[in-house]
Scaffold this active site. Sequence first.
Site, PDB file in Angstrom:
ATOM      1  CB  THR A  39      -0.917   0.010   1.255  1.00 31.28           C
ATOM      2  OG1 THR A  39      -1.635  -1.216   1.280  1.00 31.28           O
ATOM      3  CG2 THR A  39      -1.872   1.176   1.256  1.00 31.28           C
ATOM      4  CB  VAL A 151       4.121   8.903  14.906  1.00 26.54           C
ATOM      5  CG1 VAL A 151       3.025   9.389  15.853  1.00 26.54           C
ATOM      6  CG2 VAL A 151       5.095   8.000  15.641  1.00 26.54           C
ATOM      7  CE  LYS A 224       0.494   4.423  14.304  1.00 27.29           C
ATOM      8  NZ  LYS A 224      -0.892   4.362  13.850  1.00 27.29           N
ATOM      9  N   GLY A 321      -3.285   5.320   5.386  1.00 27.18           N
ATOM     10  CA  GLY A 321      -3.600   5.251   3.958  1.00 27.18           C
ATOM     11  C   GLY A 321      -2.349   5.535   3.139  1.00 27.18           C
TER      12      GLY A 321
HETATM   13  N1  LIG Z   1      -0.881   1.346   5.287  1.00 25.03           N
HETATM   14  C1  LIG Z   1      -0.893   2.458   6.034  1.00 25.03           C
HETATM   15  O1  LIG Z   1      -1.856   3.221   6.058  1.00 25.03           O
HETATM   16  C2  LIG Z   1       0.322   2.802   6.858  1.00 25.03           C
HETATM   17  C3  LIG Z   1       0.346   4.034   7.559  1.00 25.03           C
HETATM   18  C4  LIG Z   1       1.478   4.381   8.304  1.00 25.03           C
HETATM   19  C5  LIG Z   1       2.542   3.491   8.369  1.00 25.03           C
HETATM   20  N2  LIG Z   1       2.473   2.291   7.701  1.00 25.03           N
HETATM   21  C6  LIG Z   1       3.627   1.392   7.791  1.00 25.03           C
HETATM   22  O2  LIG Z   1       4.189   1.262   6.488  1.00 25.03           O
HETATM   23  C7  LIG Z   1       4.754  -0.040   6.339  1.00 25.03           C
HETATM   24  C8  LIG Z   1       4.142  -0.711   5.105  1.00 25.03           C
HETATM   25  O3  LIG Z   1       2.747  -0.834   5.298  1.00 25.03           O
HETATM   26  P1  LIG Z   1       1.782  -1.275   4.083  1.00 25.03           P
HETATM   27  O4  LIG Z   1       0.405  -0.985   4.548  1.00 25.03           O
HETATM   28  O5  LIG Z   1       2.251  -0.694   2.828  1.00 25.03           O
HETATM   29  O6  LIG Z   1       2.025  -2.862   4.099  1.00 25.03           O
HETATM   30  P2  LIG Z   1       1.668  -3.884   2.911  1.00 25.03           P
HETATM   31  O7  LIG Z   1       0.590  -3.348   2.056  1.00 25.03           O
HETATM   32  O8  LIG Z   1       1.471  -5.196   3.585  1.00 25.03           O
HETATM   33  O9  LIG Z   1       3.002  -3.927   2.034  1.00 25.03           O
HETATM   34  C9  LIG Z   1       4.175  -4.591   2.436  1.00 25.03           C
HETATM   35  C10 LIG Z   1       4.931  -4.974   1.180  1.00 25.03           C
HETATM   36  O10 LIG Z   1       6.188  -5.525   1.565  1.00 25.03           O
HETATM   37  C11 LIG Z   1       6.365  -6.786   0.950  1.00 25.03           C
HETATM   38  N3  LIG Z   1       7.101  -7.668   1.846  1.00 25.03           N
HETATM   39  C12 LIG Z   1       6.761  -7.990   3.116  1.00 25.03           C
HETATM   40  N4  LIG Z   1       7.660  -8.854   3.642  1.00 25.03           N
HETATM   41  C13 LIG Z   1       8.560  -9.083   2.668  1.00 25.03           C
HETATM   42  C14 LIG Z   1       9.717  -9.925   2.580  1.00 25.03           C
HETATM   43  N5  LIG Z   1      10.095 -10.674   3.609  1.00 25.03           N
HETATM   44  N6  LIG Z   1      10.428  -9.936   1.436  1.00 25.03           N
HETATM   45  C15 LIG Z   1      10.037  -9.168   0.397  1.00 25.03           C
HETATM   46  N7  LIG Z   1       8.947  -8.371   0.384  1.00 25.03           N
HETATM   47  C16 LIG Z   1       8.220  -8.337   1.520  1.00 25.03           C
HETATM   48  C17 LIG Z   1       4.953  -7.326   0.744  1.00 25.03           C
HETATM   49  O11 LIG Z   1       4.952  -8.298  -0.294  1.00 25.03           O
HETATM   50  P3  LIG Z   1       3.716  -9.318  -0.463  1.00 25.03           P
HETATM   51  O12 LIG Z   1       2.731  -8.612  -1.292  1.00 25.03           O
HETATM   52  O13 LIG Z   1       4.337 -10.487  -1.125  1.00 25.03           O
HETATM   53  O14 LIG Z   1       3.229  -9.641   0.924  1.00 25.03           O
HETATM   54  C18 LIG Z   1       4.197  -6.054   0.354  1.00 25.03           C
HETATM   55  O15 LIG Z   1       4.302  -5.779  -1.025  1.00 25.03           O
HETATM   56  C19 LIG Z   1       4.470  -0.761   7.659  1.00 25.03           C
HETATM   57  O16 LIG Z   1       5.574  -0.632   8.522  1.00 25.03           O
HETATM   58  C20 LIG Z   1       3.277  -0.017   8.225  1.00 25.03           C
HETATM   59  O17 LIG Z   1       3.189  -0.104   9.641  1.00 25.03           O
HETATM   60  C21 LIG Z   1       1.406   1.932   6.952  1.00 25.03           C
END
Ligand SMILES: NC(=O)c1ccc[n+]([C@@H]2O[C@H](COP(=O)([O-])OP(=O)(O)OC[C@H]3O[C@@H](n4cnc5c(N)ncnc54)[C@H](OP(=O)(O)O)[C@@H]3O)[C@@H](O)[C@H]2O)c1
Length: 441
Positions: A39, A151, A224, A321
């Site tokens: 995402t 955060v 956070k 998001g």
């Molecule tokens: N989403 C939000 O709104 C948000 C807001 C603030 C902070 N964050 C932080 O941002 C970070 C990412 O969040 P996200 O929502 O983008 O997560 P996500 O949608 O689950 O994306 C994670 C990506 O990393 C890849 N990945 C995970 N483990 C891996 C590995 N061992 N080797 C290679 N690729 C790997 C996943 O691949 P696969 O598709 O194969 O699983 C996926 O494409 C997190 O730390 C989260 O806490 C997110």
Amino acid sequence: MAVSTISPRVEEPAKRPPVNSRRQAMAAGCKVAILGFGTVGKAVAQVLCNAPIPGIRLAFVFNRNFERKRVSWVPEDVEWTDDLRQVLASDADVVVELAGGIEPAKEWVEQALLAGKSVVTANKHLMAVHGLELLQLARHTGQRILYGASVAGGVPVLNALEQGLAGDRLVKFAGVLNGTCNYILSNMESHGTPFAAALAKVQKLGFAEADPSDDVNGVDASCKLAILARVGLQADIQPESVYRQSIRGIDPIDFEYAHQLGCTIRQVSMAEIKGKTLRAAVQPMLVPFSSALSRTKDNQNALIVTGEHGGETVFSGRGAGGGPTAVAVVSDLLALAQNSQLTPARPLHSYRVSGNFSLRYLVRVRLRNQSDSISTIKQELSRNGVEIGSVLRKPKRSKGNSDVAVLTKACRPADMVTAIRDMRQLPGVRQAPVYLPILPN
Ligand SMILES: NC(=O)c1ccc[n+]([C@@H]2O[C@H](COP(=O)([O-])OP(=O)(O)OC[C@H]3O[C@@H](n4cnc5c(N)ncnc54)[C@H](OP(=O)(O)O)[C@@H]3O)[C@@H](O)[C@H]2O)c1
């Protein structure tokens, strides 16, 4: 394509250019490698590719099984890989860790720093638990780690604490820091939806994980809060020392009782320095409508920061998001590309951490039948040192059930927890009573 594994730790990268020449190269154009094309990773790539930002160029996208992730809008000269060694050996200046979780993210960040690359991350779990050691490693290698997106997503609270409010002595935070809980609670409030149905709806919309435990139980927000406490209060705390209470168990009827008291219900993260103690808690609370925290809807976050000299400052905006979080990540990339200096880190202090906020509570008890008396509830509370302030009016919608609700005087959380545990044992009490502290004005 095989799932990528972590290459053996590179203690000293083979050909690491001196820090100064890397800084000059970065000033000429910062090459970015995104680790994790989910995402946030995808949203960051969109910001970088849609309208190119001078001085910043996307060079690598790393993800396991990356072929299924390819998108046509990423320029052809960007390399896709599932081999981290390729990124580490490249001339990328900054690694943007957006995979999440502790491992392998921690190892990737360490390897990137040792390979002479700075790091930007949105990973609150990693920075809350291992932030200090990673920041130390960054200093040791002459690199930097920026984590503004960890955060409050797109709300630049960490930058504000490190720069704009650095001249104050901050003493207190109160914030709504978890978008998933906010979606669930706003939904329950607006539509009278029970918790389980509100959660299912939010999951269907893609705003909650398949396993939402870390969000609803306060783990995510406590990470956070630990980061905020470190950056803003110079307090060295771990997330697990923060007192936590789940939002599970809240019923739509609780919003009606809350409204009677001029409040709504939000998951609130609080930290406050009192002498040598840091009080820290993440819990559902009654939030007065007069508070900026009550106006957070859906994935909005808000933080009220109190300083000794400047008083209260309020931050609010989209806390989760892809888009909002990407903005925070790209802002950190710009700070690195411009080599802007942050305020030097202040020394951290150790505090005794306690969740002992003395607060008034709304207590709602569901009795087996309407003839069961409120006096036993009163007795149970007062036996545990909790005094009742008033008994609340039964909301119209609860005419058919046998709920009773009271507002207590300020008491210690430990006394409240014991009283609730004892009350649960009473034969006339049908289910675990709900107890919600009131956020002081
Ligand atoms: N989403 C939000 O709104 C948000 C807001 C603030 C902070 N964050 C932080 O941002 C970070 C990412 O969040 P996200 O929502 O983008 O997560 P996500 O949608 O689950 O994306 C994670 C990506 O990393 C890849 N990945 C995970 N483990 C891996 C590995 N061992 N080797 C290679 N690729 C790997 C996943 O691949 P696969 O598709 O194969 O699983 C996926 O494409 C997190 O730390 C989260 O806490 C997110």
